[in-house]
Design a protein around this motif. Structure first.
Motif, PDB file in Angstrom:
ATOM      1  N   ARG A   1      -0.575 -36.869   3.538  1.00 16.18           N
ATOM      2  CA  ARG A   1       0.631 -36.346   2.893  1.00 16.18           C
ATOM      3  C   ARG A   1       1.776 -36.147   3.871  1.00 16.18           C
ATOM      4  NH1 ARG A   1      -2.550 -32.033  -0.964  1.00 16.18           N
ATOM      5  NH2 ARG A   1      -2.602 -33.297  -2.857  1.00 16.18           N
ATOM      6  N   ARG A   2       1.446 -35.932   5.144  1.00 26.33           N
ATOM      7  CA  ARG A   2       2.495 -35.796   6.151  1.00 26.33           C
ATOM      8  C   ARG A   2       3.019 -37.163   6.590  1.00 26.33           C
ATOM      9  NH1 ARG A   2       2.800 -35.747  11.613  1.00 26.33           N
ATOM     10  NH2 ARG A   2       0.558 -35.981  11.899  1.00 26.33           N
ATOM     11  N   LEU A   3       2.135 -38.150   6.607  1.00 25.54           N
ATOM     12  CA  LEU A   3       2.533 -39.498   7.022  1.00 25.54           C
ATOM     13  C   LEU A   3       3.400 -40.187   5.980  1.00 25.54           C
ATOM     14  CD1 LEU A   3      -0.869 -40.731   8.507  1.00 25.54           C
ATOM     15  CD2 LEU A   3       1.139 -39.989   9.771  1.00 25.54           C
ATOM     16  N   PHE A   4       3.186 -39.829   4.718  1.00 28.62           N
ATOM     17  CA  PHE A   4       3.924 -40.466   3.628  1.00 28.62           C
ATOM     18  C   PHE A   4       4.569 -39.391   2.765  1.00 28.62           C
ATOM     19  CE2 PHE A   4       0.498 -43.351   4.745  1.00 28.62           C
ATOM     20  CZ  PHE A   4       1.194 -44.532   4.968  1.00 28.62           C
ATOM     21  N   ALA A   5       5.890 -39.259   2.868  1.00 30.46           N
ATOM     22  CA  ALA A   5       6.589 -38.240   2.085  1.00 30.46           C
ATOM     23  C   ALA A   5       6.589 -38.602   0.601  1.00 30.46           C
ATOM     24  CB  ALA A   5       8.028 -38.104   2.585  1.00 30.46           C
ATOM     25  N   ARG A   6       6.555 -39.888   0.302  1.00 35.37           N
ATOM     26  CA  ARG A   6       6.574 -40.310  -1.095  1.00 35.37           C
ATOM     27  C   ARG A   6       5.180 -40.205  -1.704  1.00 35.37           C
ATOM     28  NH1 ARG A   6       6.844 -44.315   2.449  1.00 35.37           N
ATOM     29  NH2 ARG A   6       5.406 -46.081   2.322  1.00 35.37           N
ATOM     30  N   GLU A   7       5.103 -40.533  -2.989  1.00 32.04           N
ATOM     31  CA  GLU A   7       3.815 -40.486  -3.684  1.00 32.04           C
ATOM     32  C   GLU A   7       2.847 -41.505  -3.077  1.00 32.04           C
ATOM     33  OE1 GLU A   7       2.821 -38.365  -6.095  1.00 32.04           O
ATOM     34  OE2 GLU A   7       4.702 -37.330  -5.697  1.00 32.04           O
ATOM     35  N   SER A   8       1.570 -41.239  -3.240  1.00 31.58           N
ATOM     36  CA  SER A   8       0.549 -42.093  -2.622  1.00 31.58           C
ATOM     37  C   SER A   8       0.315 -43.347  -3.458  1.00 31.58           C
ATOM     38  CB  SER A   8      -0.756 -41.309  -2.468  1.00 31.58           C
ATOM     39  OG  SER A   8      -1.171 -40.790  -3.715  1.00 31.58           O
ATOM     40  N   GLY A   9       1.297 -44.267  -3.419  1.00 31.30           N
ATOM     41  CA  GLY A   9       1.167 -45.515  -4.142  1.00 31.30           C
ATOM     42  C   GLY A   9       0.289 -46.499  -3.397  1.00 31.30           C
ATOM     43  N   PRO A  10       0.072 -47.672  -3.985  1.00 25.73           N
ATOM     44  CA  PRO A  10      -0.825 -48.673  -3.375  1.00 25.73           C
ATOM     45  C   PRO A  10      -0.428 -49.076  -1.960  1.00 25.73           C
ATOM     46  CG  PRO A  10      -0.320 -49.255  -5.645  1.00 25.73           C
ATOM     47  CD  PRO A  10       0.570 -48.103  -5.298  1.00 25.73           C
ATOM     48  N   GLU A  11       0.877 -49.218  -1.697  1.00 27.67           N
ATOM     49  CA  GLU A  11       1.305 -49.645  -0.358  1.00 27.67           C
ATOM     50  C   GLU A  11       0.959 -48.581   0.685  1.00 27.67           C
ATOM     51  OE1 GLU A  11       5.315 -50.976   2.120  1.00 27.67           O
ATOM     52  OE2 GLU A  11       5.376 -50.878  -0.074  1.00 27.67           O
ATOM     53  N   SER A  12       1.135 -47.303   0.318  1.00 23.49           N
ATOM     54  CA  SER A  12       0.815 -46.227   1.245  1.00 23.49           C
ATOM     55  C   SER A  12      -0.677 -46.210   1.554  1.00 23.49           C
ATOM     56  CB  SER A  12       1.235 -44.877   0.655  1.00 23.49           C
ATOM     57  OG  SER A  12       2.621 -44.847   0.410  1.00 23.49           O
ATOM     58  N   VAL A  13      -1.498 -46.375   0.527  1.00 26.39           N
ATOM     59  CA  VAL A  13      -2.947 -46.364   0.719  1.00 26.39           C
ATOM     60  C   VAL A  13      -3.372 -47.559   1.575  1.00 26.39           C
ATOM     61  CG1 VAL A  13      -5.184 -46.421  -0.425  1.00 26.39           C
ATOM     62  CG2 VAL A  13      -3.304 -45.135  -1.442  1.00 26.39           C
ATOM     63  N   ALA A  14      -2.775 -48.726   1.308  1.00 27.84           N
ATOM     64  CA  ALA A  14      -3.101 -49.908   2.100  1.00 27.84           C
ATOM     65  C   ALA A  14      -2.699 -49.713   3.558  1.00 27.84           C
ATOM     66  CB  ALA A  14      -2.400 -51.134   1.518  1.00 27.84           C
ATOM     67  N   THR A  15      -1.583 -49.026   3.789  1.00 30.84           N
ATOM     68  CA  THR A  15      -1.125 -48.772   5.152  1.00 30.84           C
ATOM     69  C   THR A  15      -2.074 -47.839   5.881  1.00 30.84           C
ATOM     70  OG1 THR A  15       1.197 -49.136   4.575  1.00 30.84           O
ATOM     71  CG2 THR A  15       0.743 -47.815   6.547  1.00 30.84           C
ATOM     72  N   ILE A  16      -2.473 -46.752   5.239  1.00 30.13           N
ATOM     73  CA  ILE A  16      -3.374 -45.806   5.904  1.00 30.13           C
ATOM     74  C   ILE A  16      -4.721 -46.469   6.162  1.00 30.13           C
ATOM     75  CG2 ILE A  16      -4.562 -44.635   3.997  1.00 30.13           C
ATOM     76  CD1 ILE A  16      -2.787 -42.806   6.800  1.00 30.13           C
ATOM     77  N   ARG A  17      -5.132 -47.336   5.242  1.00 29.66           N
ATOM     78  CA  ARG A  17      -6.386 -48.069   5.448  1.00 29.66           C
ATOM     79  C   ARG A  17      -6.275 -48.974   6.668  1.00 29.66           C
ATOM     80  NH1 ARG A  17      -9.646 -51.883   5.577  1.00 29.66           N
ATOM     81  NH2 ARG A  17     -11.626 -51.849   4.450  1.00 29.66           N
ATOM     82  N   ARG A  18      -5.136 -49.632   6.793  1.00 29.20           N
ATOM     83  CA  ARG A  18      -4.910 -50.520   7.934  1.00 29.20           C
ATOM     84  C   ARG A  18      -4.910 -49.737   9.243  1.00 29.20           C
ATOM     85  NH1 ARG A  18      -5.641 -54.340  11.161  1.00 29.20           N
ATOM     86  NH2 ARG A  18      -3.851 -55.179  12.265  1.00 29.20           N
ATOM     87  N   LEU A  19      -4.303 -48.570   9.251  1.00 24.29           N
ATOM     88  CA  LEU A  19      -4.268 -47.759  10.463  1.00 24.29           C
ATOM     89  C   LEU A  19      -5.657 -47.267  10.839  1.00 24.29           C
ATOM     90  CD1 LEU A  19      -1.007 -45.695   9.823  1.00 24.29           C
ATOM     91  CD2 LEU A  19      -1.294 -47.708  11.281  1.00 24.29           C
ATOM     92  N   MET A  20      -6.473 -46.930   9.855  1.00 27.51           N
ATOM     93  CA  MET A  20      -7.859 -46.560  10.135  1.00 27.51           C
ATOM     94  C   MET A  20      -8.622 -47.725  10.749  1.00 27.51           C
ATOM     95  SD  MET A  20      -8.986 -44.308   6.811  1.00 27.51           S
ATOM     96  CE  MET A  20     -10.604 -43.863   7.505  1.00 27.51           C
ATOM     97  N   GLU A  21      -8.404 -48.905  10.208  1.00 24.80           N
ATOM     98  CA  GLU A  21      -9.075 -50.106  10.708  1.00 24.80           C
ATOM     99  C   GLU A  21      -8.698 -50.370  12.157  1.00 24.80           C
ATOM    100  OE1 GLU A  21      -7.573 -54.216   9.623  1.00 24.80           O
ATOM    101  OE2 GLU A  21      -9.380 -54.136   8.378  1.00 24.80           O
ATOM    102  N   VAL A  22      -7.409 -50.240  12.470  1.00 21.88           N
ATOM    103  CA  VAL A  22      -6.948 -50.458  13.852  1.00 21.88           C
ATOM    104  C   VAL A  22      -7.539 -49.405  14.789  1.00 21.88           C
ATOM    105  CG1 VAL A  22      -4.915 -50.439  15.346  1.00 21.88           C
ATOM    106  CG2 VAL A  22      -4.834 -51.627  13.142  1.00 21.88           C
TER     107      VAL A  22
END
Length: 406
Positions: A375-396
């Motif tokens: 919620r701190r990383l993404f001020a906007r609602e947790s839409g698909p792009e936000s979830v995909a981004t956090i998933r990518r950061l976890m993977e990295v």
């Protein structure tokens, strides 16, 4: 200093660093026990003075707490100030910023969680100061980052710099053993990988479910109590939530709630156990389905993110209210947590043979921290792009591959 003249009593003088002693004792106390569990008497005892003497230095516990939190965040501002004075190589500037933040966090590891978890107890004006301090640090990282990666959107640069701070700060969330030099090297590497990460532009196939969980009375009293309690703990904090508040939220009298649950500490412990057991079970299921470590990690990340998106209040409460869990329950939780983290860490070492198990535990802890800070990383609602981004950061963070495989 003492006077030792014949027949005269010794004169005890106040140490010149008394103010600094009080600041250190306050920061250590709040960092280890949390704001509400610390009293002025506790801090005075740590310094070796009376509470009355402490009150002469500071009018209240809150003032000491505010100074401790804002002092830690100001330290991050001060340690990165050099970036405002340089127009040199952006890659070297970004590397120097990372190193400075890593060194400061390692040096203050025991108290570093204060601004991450206890800052919610700051008054509005003081919270605004904290937000500004962290904004300054993020903006100092943005300048070299956007020079190196001009195609990044400003929102993406913010996400990456905030994620970098989360990874660095993740060491305050656990106490896994690792030599300080190894911690430094690992944090600098993970942070550099995240800052260089290619981000997704569209929803990844098989992304976790996004619909938040809603539990009502029809689910039964037990589930309803757990859900509403976690919501209240998230919104108001454990200490500011009463059994009467929980009873009101589920529409019953407090006496009825007490007949089923001895107290709110028991409810909190049940919520923790629910989260730990689900994570452990999901991990075991993924391991039974796959023999390939990367495929297993892939499934685990999706499942873990799915749980977070389903009930986003729970991970935050899990990290922030730990000191309020009864000791016997906490010992069981730690057994479950260590077992689950080790299972993830073994998968990381299997996928990255060059990484030792101790370092892998830190990578896993950093990946978990990214989801808690969603919620701190993404001020906007947790839409698909936000979830995909956090998933990518976890993977990295787990696998160390900022450039995606083609």
């Amino acid at each position: 200093m003492e006077s030792v003249s014949d027949g005269e009593p010794a004169v005890r003088r106040r140490p010149k660093d008394r103010k600094a002693q009080i600041a250190r004792a306050s920061t250590d106390a709040f960092g280890s026990q949390g704001y509400h569990a610390v009293s002025m008497e506790d801090i005075a005892a740590r310094v070796g003075i009376t509470p009355a003497a402490l009150y002469r230095h500071s009018p209240s516990k809150y003032d000491l707490f505010r100074d401790a939190v804002l002092g830690l965040s100001q330290m991050l501002v001060d340690t990165t100030a050099f970036a405002d004075e340089t127009d040199g190589d952006p890659a070297m500037t970004l590397q120097a910023l990372t190193s400075a933040l890593v060194d400061a966090t390692i040096a203050n590891r025991a108290a570093g969680g204060l601004y991450r978890w206890e800052a919610r107890y700051l008054k509005e004006a003081d919270r605004a100061v904290l937000v500004h301090q962290l904004k300054v640090v993020n903006e100092r990282m943005h300048r070299p980052l956007l020079t190196l990666r001009p195609r990044l959107k400003p929102s993406q640069a913010w996400t990456l710099s905030a994620a970098a701070l989360t990874i660095i700060g993740s060491i305050t969330d656990h106490s896994n053993p690792l030599a300080a030099g190894d911690i430094r090297t690992l944090l600098c590497t993970m942070t550099a990988d995240v800052l260089a990460a290619e981000l997704p532009s569209a929803r990844r196939g098989g992304a976790p479910r996004l619909t938040p969980l809603v539990v009502g009375a029809e689910a039964g009293m037990y589930e309803h109590v757990l859900f509403e309690s976690v919501r209240l703990f998230y919104e108001n904090g454990y200490r500011n939530t009463s059994m009467e508040d929980i009873a009101s939220a589920i529409g019953i009298q407090a006496s009825g709630l007490y007949r089923s649950f001895p107290g709110k500490a028991d409810i909190l412990a049940l919520a923790y156990r629910r989260a730990a057991d689900r994570h452990s079970s999901d991990t075991a299921d993924a391991l039974s389905r796959n023999s390939d470590p990367e495929a297993t990690l892939d499934d685990l990340v999706d499942e873990y993110l799915g749980r977070v998106m389903e009930w986003p209040d729970l991970p935050y409460v899990y990290y922030t209210e730990r000191q309020n869990v009864p000791e016997p329950d906490l010992r069981v939780l730690e057994t479950i947590e260590h077992s689950t983290m080790d299972a993830w860490a073994r998968l990381v070492t299997a996928a990255r043979p060059e990484m030792k198990i101790g370092a892998a535990r830190y990578a896993v802890g950093a990946a978990f921290a990214l989801t808690v800070d969603f919620r701190r990383l993404f001020a906007r609602e947790s839409g698909p792009e936000s979830v995909a981004t956090i998933r990518r950061l976890m993977e990295v963070t787990l696998l160390g591959r900022p450039v995606r495989r083609r």
